[in-house]
Each structure stands twice: as C-alpha cells, then as structure tokens.
Design an enzyme around this catalytic site. Sequence first.
Site, PDB file in Angstrom:
ATOM      1  N   HIS A  67       0.807  -1.230   0.000  1.00 31.23           N
ATOM      2  CA  HIS A  67       0.000   0.000   0.000  1.00 31.23           C
ATOM      3  C   HIS A  67       0.831   1.267   0.000  1.00 31.23           C
ATOM      4  CE1 HIS A  67      -3.884  -2.021   0.990  1.00 31.23           C
ATOM      5  NE2 HIS A  67      -3.070  -2.886   1.569  1.00 31.23           N
ATOM      6  N   LYS A 122      -8.980  13.584   4.890  1.00 30.04           N
ATOM      7  CA  LYS A 122      -8.096  12.419   4.836  1.00 30.04           C
ATOM      8  C   LYS A 122      -7.036  12.623   5.905  1.00 30.04           C
ATOM      9  CE  LYS A 122      -7.127  13.593   0.455  1.00 30.04           C
ATOM     10  NZ  LYS A 122      -7.199  12.404  -0.390  1.00 30.04           N
ATOM     11  N   LYS A 155     -15.178   7.640  -3.429  1.00 36.77           N
ATOM     12  CA  LYS A 155     -16.419   7.896  -2.681  1.00 36.77           C
ATOM     13  C   LYS A 155     -17.040   9.216  -3.129  1.00 36.77           C
ATOM     14  CE  LYS A 155     -14.264   5.378   1.032  1.00 36.77           C
ATOM     15  NZ  LYS A 155     -13.335   5.473   2.172  1.00 36.77           N
TER      16      LYS A 155
END
Length: 805
Positions: free
Chosen positions: A352, A543, A655
């Site tokens: 990731h 975020k 999203k």
Amino acid sequence: MKNTPEAVKADILAKLSYAIGKDRIVAKNHDWLAATILALRDRIIDRWQEATRDSYQAEARRVYYISLEFLIGRLLRDALNNLDLNNAFKQALSELNVDINLAEALEPDAALGNGGLGRLAACFMESMASLDIPAYGYGIRYNHGIFQQIIKDGWQIELPENWLEDGNPWEFSRREAAYKIAFGGHVESTPGKTAHTWHPNEHLLATAFDVPMVGWRGKRVNTLRLWGARAVDPIHLQAFNSGDFDGALAGSRNAEILTRVLYPSDSTPQGQELRLRQEYFATSAAIQDIMRRHTQQYKGVANLADKVAIQINDTHPAIAVAELMRLLIDIHGMPWDTAWSTTQKVLSYTNHTLLPEALETWPVGLFERLLPRHLQIIYAINDLMLAEAHNKFNADDEFIRSVSLIDEGAGRRVKMGNLAFVGSHSINGVSALHTELMKESVFRDLNTLYPGRINNKTNGITPRRWLHNCNPELSKLLAEVGGAETLDNAEKLTQAARIADDATLSKRFADIKVANKAVLAKYVKTHMGIDLDPTFMFDVQVKRIHEYKRQLLNILQVIDHYLAIKANPSASFVPRVKIFAGKAAPSYTQAKLIIKLANEVANVVNADPEVNKQLKVVFMPNYNVSLAEIIVPATDLSEQISTAGMEASGTGNMKFGLNGALTIGTLDGANVEMRDHVGAENFFIFGLEAHEVERRRAKGIDGHGVVENSPRLRAVLRELSKGTFSAGNFQQYNAIADSIYHGDWFMVGQDFDGYVEAQEAVSKAWLQPKDWTRMTIRNSVNMGWFSSDRTIREYARDIWKVPTN
Ligand code: 26Q
C-alpha cells in the site's frame, strides 16, 4: 423468525427486558440501541451458521484476510439495509416512540484503523460476503481505536477513544478459540533434522471475538475474528499471597497491554517492540486458527494449499511467512521444500505504499530476542534465495543488497517487504500507476528475480455504505432511471447516464446535492457554531494529514484567494466553503503545524466581514467513518492533490466521485483511472506527473528560485511570515516555508501556479450550473467500476482462485 414490524417490536422489547434488564419506561436511547442490535443479531445468526456449514460441506477453499487494521465505523445501518430490514425496524421503533436515527447515532464507530488501508479492509469484508466468498477477516480487538481528535487553540489534541466502554453487542466472545502465543527463549536443534524445538520464555493467550459481516441482500454472513489477549496464568497466587502484588499481576498486565491500543501512525513505523509483538500476536493467532480449522476438517496439512488462501494486508502481518513455515516444519513435520512451496501457494501480499520511510524493517537484535526461531527461518530463506540469485544471473553486489531479506546497513535489519514478497505467489499494488512504480522502484530487482508475481488490483469501495446508505435519495434516483440492477451491480450505474440529458432529472440530481449540503451545514452549525450557506461550492479535502497529501497546497491557495478578495472586496468571486478534516500522527510535528495553519486561516477568514460573504474555511475535528458519511454526499469538489507518485491509490476520491463531486487532482494513484472512466473533460487535472517529480528530485530543486518565479506564492508566503495567521508570531510557520524553500520535496511550490489555475477553471465551470451538474452526473454514473465488488472479483479470480457469485 418473523420480520414483520410487530414481530420485530416484540423482539426488541424482549431484548430490552431480558438482555439489557431495563423497563421501557426508563429505557434511554442507548438501551434501545443495544436492544435493537441484539434483535437484529438474532436475525443474522442463522445465516451465519448456514454459511459456515455450507462451505464446510462443500469443502470450499477459504479466504483469510489478515490485517492489523479494520476501520469499520458503525454496523447497524449496514446490517439493516443489507438484510432489507430497515423498514420493519424503523416502524417497530417508531411504534415504541424511539427515533431510529437518534439511537443509531449513539453507536460508537469501530475505529480499529488509521485510514485508507483499514477502511479498504472493511470494504473488502463487506464485498466478500456480498459475493458469497467463504472468507474470514483476522485482526486485533484493540481496546482503544484511533484517538479522538479535538482542536484547542488551533492545535490537535489527542484523547483516548473508548468504543468498548458500554460493551459491544455485535461481538461474540469465543472462549474455546484460544491459542498460545509465545515470545523469547531459545531454539534447540537436532543434528540432521529440519524440525527444531523452540523453548520460549513467555506465553500469553489469544482469545477470539467474532463480529458478523453481513453481505448485500443477506446473501452470506462471514466472520471478522478479532483477537484479545489474556494471561495464561491471570494471577500468580503464590506471589500474591506473599504480598508481591506487582509480580502476581505481571502476566495479566503484559497480556493486557498488547491489545490495548492501535498505533496511530500510518507511516514512519517507530520500530517499537510492542508493535512487533502486536504483529506477531495477531498473525500467529490467525495462522494457528487457520491450521486448526483445516486439520480438523482434513486431518492433516498436505492439502493446505488447495484449501487455504491468505491475503496479507501490507507488511504488518508479513511474519506470516516465517510463522507458517515454522508450524509446517516444526509442528507438522513437513520437509523444507514442501513447506516452502505450500507457504508460497497459500500467501499473497498487498503493498500500500512506496514511501521509503513507511517500509517496515525490524532490528535483527530485536527479532532474535522475541522470535529466535523465526529469525533462523528467515536466514535460511534468505540463503536459498540469494543462492538462486547468484545461479540465475550472477547477480552483482547491488542486486544482492536489494533483494536480500536483511538490510546490512547501519544496524542490521529484517526487511518485511522483501520477506512478504519472497514468501508469496502474488504481490499486488492498489492502482495501475502504483503497481508500475512498484516494479520500477522498491521491488525492481525482486521483480527481475521472480517475474510475473507483481500484479495490479485497483482499489474499490463498497457502494452499499458509500452510496445507498449514506446517500439514499441519490441511490433511489439512480435506481429509478438506471434500473434496480444498479443496486446489485454498481457497474450498471452507467444505465443512469441519461439523467445528464434530461432537464428534470438533472434538476433532481442537483437538488439532492443541495439537500445533502444543508444536512452538513446543520451539522457544522450544531457542532462548531459556524454558519454555512448551501449555495456555496463545498470544496473538501478530508483524509489523514500528510505532507505528501498536500493539505498545505490547498491552504496556500485559500490564502491566495483571501488576498485576492481583500485586494478587491467589492468584486464578486465564486462563493466557496473550504472544508478540511483529518488526523495527524501524534508524533508528526509538521502535520500538526499544518492543522494549526488551517485552523488559523479559518479563524481569520471567517471573522472578516469583507471576506466571509464569499469564502468560509472550516476544519472539522475528529474525522472518522461516520463523519465521512455526512461529508461525502455533500461535496461539490473533491481535492485529491497528492504529489504525483506518492498516493498509492486513494479511496476517498472514489467515494466523492460516486456521490457526484467533481475532482481536482494530480495524475496520482487511482485518480488516473478515474479520469479515464469519467472522461478528461469532466475532471480537473493539474501538476507534475510522477516521472517528472522523480526527475526533478534527482536533479535537485532550487526552492528559492521556484518561489521567486511565482509572484502569487511569494505574496502568500509573505503573509505567513507577517504573522497574519499567528497573531503576530512571525516565526510560527517557519518550518512550513522552509519545506518549500529547502528542496520542496513535495513539489508544493512547483505545483502552486498550476493548482491555482486549475481552481480558476473550477470556478469558471461552477458559473455554468447546468454544465456543472452534467459533469457531476457523468462522474457519478461512471464510478461503478470502482466498486470493491469488482476489486474482490479480481482478487478471487487471479489470486485466490475461488468462485464468486
Ligand atoms: C506500520 C508500522 C508501525 C506502525 C504503523 C504502521 C502503519 C500503519 C498504517 C503503516 C501504514 C499504515 C497505513 C497505510 C495506508 O493507509 N495506506 C493507504 O492505503 C490505501 C488503501 O490501499 C490507499 O488507497 C492509500 O493511497 C494509501 O496511502
């Protein structure tokens, strides 16, 4: 079990009396919530057991997802909607004079994760159940999830999170599923034998807590198994009786500390012993449980690779490679070669991040002390692998250094990424760009040694939580136009594309957005006392706070805009609300300073009557999944502006797009593929590309020169050093200005003008509301490909080799 409102009502009342022990006359909303969850839980259990039984009987291959993080959020709404029980429960509760929304809002978020990686694990669990895959998630039952953030004088303060305080009605404690986890001691070998005996000097128990994961339309219920820790010997009575209370309770304390708290950093691992203990604890318990389930059913481990697929979520559970080898060899007596090929067939690894500072390594000395047998196995794997490298291509020193499992530089360290790579048959990145960069950078040489193992699985998000549940009106409109199939298959959302060509439908689409903005405005008013006008453009960056995500770039542009308004207060600008939210790792000083700056800019802007009619700035504290569910449907413009090459994928971007926001962003992570899906004409791209970033860094950057060449950036930085946003403290933001002047690693200075220009293009587009709405519709209906159902189908087909429904 009956699902009529009457039956549900009776069940809730029974739970309230007999499980909670409350009379309805005195019951509070949290009692009703607990009774509601318990009544719903009963409706889940049959399917749960059925799913387990079916896959047992079919001798199906099972998928195991091991992750140190599961960022789930609330479960009630998801479970109600996935079981189509929303109406029955709503009516039942309303007959009991309980507002389901008020009760729901009391459910604490299960916040067992930092950000994207943990949330991805949660979306995957839901999609795996929805696609009828026999899957288990394995993680840790942290007593405290990610900290609660409050803002005091503009600074982030961390407070402990306490989600288990009032108990957790979703979990089932399984006392029978308990495993011994060992640390330390020494290893005994027998000449000529592969199997060794580990004599640890420390033991504790991992005990299971199971949480049901309900799939869409209740198709299947899977298990998320979270491990808690207990002492083998909870109290040492002899010590206690002789008055040594500390000694008597030491075992309990050591066990308890292990699962106490989630590490709140999503980068720069600090190499703490407790973290390595957590990783081994979670992984060993999971692997032991997997082997127990398998050997119970198949009476041996010979066919393990046919029946088990284990996905490891980043390197955090990478010790799985050595643990599986150890159990196969030392406990089950497998020869080395068979154990190794079994391990590689069973395991697969998802990467990731490429950030060098985020790649996990552990000091060899620490490993030796905690996990001596595992270190031996790692050395043995390394010897074989390096020999292979020599034989295959006469590898030079540089190549050997890069593929080795041991970093021989300043203090020897175990490289967990390399361990995960060599022990897996599949290594995947999380967006097309990220996967390509993996092949060029961190895993270049391992990719040469083992070509074909690296593959891409672009991330996705579950449309249940991130469209149908958080934005029911939009979901309804899309289904009305696109057909009911859109509810079962998000890729069918393209069938709703004609909303864009129909004035009435377009207006409905736009009205839903305004209504969602009014909900967010009300939330901000209630919680922060700030008035927001839903006709303003809601421009959102939420975020984790990270330099590479470049909240700073956004804030500097806000200051530029503020200066423009101040210079010409009677001119009219496109009215915007700039919304920020996100947590900084507690030890990340620069990120915390960025939070401070955002808050101070907000204070100045919002208090200035010359400015606040056209611009507002809000930093919403304590960003979490539940807050995202309010913000995402209310967003007009989504900020995805990371330094190119640094955001592995991003999932927030998806999203927002799905809920009809336009994106302003760089060609980074999944943004690239999103733009391809919605069309470049519906996307605002700016800034340097990944390879250009790399070139400039290699060449060296003259930060001062960059600032000199941008008059607007110069003016903005001057404002920082004037103390406008620090009550006259000229030095407060020095570290921020320095980050640009000295090397500009994150290209904030270099991308500034391009970003400002792109923002001007956004403003221009906003002034054509019909065109804007058309673009938002195109974004929304083309986002279905980014469903985690699509992602999981790809994992199932390419990596796990299991069928999907
Ligand atoms: C490691 C060692 C010690 C302590 C903490 C950690 C640690 C914890 C969490 C390191 C990294 C993380 C989280 C990383 C993360 O969230 N990465 C994000 O993963 C998303 C899902 O793939 C991507 O969309 C994001 O781009 C990526 O940043």
